[in-house]
Scaffold this motif. Structure first.
Motif, mmCIF file in Angstrom:
data_model
loop_
_atom_site.group_PDB
_atom_site.id
_atom_site.type_symbol
_atom_site.label_atom_id
_atom_site.label_comp_id
_atom_site.label_asym_id
_atom_site.label_seq_id
_atom_site.Cartn_x
_atom_site.Cartn_y
_atom_site.Cartn_z
ATOM 1 N N GLU A 10 0.842 -1.280 -0.039
ATOM 2 C CA GLU A 10 -0.041 0.038 -0.039
ATOM 3 C C GLU A 10 0.730 1.299 -0.177
ATOM 4 O O GLU A 10 0.645 2.270 -0.629
ATOM 5 N N MET A 11 2.176 1.105 0.767
ATOM 6 C CA MET A 11 2.531 2.450 0.751
ATOM 7 C C MET A 11 3.598 2.656 -0.723
ATOM 8 O O MET A 11 3.716 3.624 -1.015
ATOM 9 N N HIS A 12 3.677 1.444 -1.232
ATOM 10 C CA HIS A 12 4.488 1.499 -2.755
ATOM 11 C C HIS A 12 3.381 2.088 -3.762
ATOM 12 O O HIS A 12 3.647 3.009 -4.491
ATOM 13 N N LEU A 54 2.184 9.063 -6.370
ATOM 14 C CA LEU A 54 2.597 10.564 -6.240
ATOM 15 C C LEU A 54 3.618 10.865 -7.072
ATOM 16 O O LEU A 54 3.536 11.752 -7.570
ATOM 17 N N LEU A 55 4.783 9.974 -7.288
ATOM 18 C CA LEU A 55 5.508 10.347 -8.153
ATOM 19 C C LEU A 55 5.120 10.323 -9.698
ATOM 20 O O LEU A 55 5.751 11.057 -10.238
ATOM 21 N N ASP A 62 2.390 11.305 -10.462
ATOM 22 C CA ASP A 62 1.756 12.639 -10.560
ATOM 23 C C ASP A 62 2.660 13.687 -10.936
ATOM 24 O O ASP A 62 2.423 14.663 -11.693
ATOM 25 N N GLN A 63 3.615 13.679 -10.178
ATOM 26 C CA GLN A 63 4.591 14.755 -10.165
ATOM 27 C C GLN A 63 5.638 14.685 -11.730
ATOM 28 O O GLN A 63 5.914 15.531 -12.075
ATOM 29 N N ALA A 64 5.629 13.246 -12.188
ATOM 30 C CA ALA A 64 6.522 13.425 -13.421
ATOM 31 C C ALA A 64 5.439 13.889 -14.639
ATOM 32 O O ALA A 64 6.335 14.183 -15.447
ATOM 33 N N ARG A 65 4.221 13.942 -14.474
ATOM 34 C CA ARG A 65 3.334 14.423 -15.293
ATOM 35 C C ARG A 65 3.391 15.896 -15.599
ATOM 36 O O ARG A 65 3.496 16.832 -15.281
#
Length: 77
Positions: free
Chosen positions: A63-65, A71-72, A74-77
């Motif tokens: 779940e943490m992964h 999140l990662l 989303d930021q890469a977009r």
């Protein structure tokens, strides 16, 4: 009756959900458990089994992964 708990546990199986600010219901449930050791033992056992199944290190890691991966991404977009 804490939000989210009813998604993990079943009322009357692992314990009881008591409405917020209902001291009379909470007291009645406690007295019932005091008077019925077999029910107390059965609910305690069911709670341990459910917790052991629901809260594993593997599930926490997965779940943490998923959360951090999302999140990662989303930021890469």
């Amino acid at each position: 009756d804490v939000p989210g708990v009813n998604e993990l546990f079943t009322d009357g199986v692992e314990g009881y959900f008591v409405p917020d600010n209902d001291a009379a219901d909470a007291a009645a449930r406690v007295l019932e458990l005091l008077d019925r050791p077999e029910l107390r033992a059965r609910m305690g056992h069911a709670g341990r089994v459910t917790a052991a199944q629901q809260f594993t290190l593997e599930r926490l890691g997965r779940e943490m992964h998923e959360v951090y991966g999302g999140l990662l991404n989303d930021q890469a977009r």
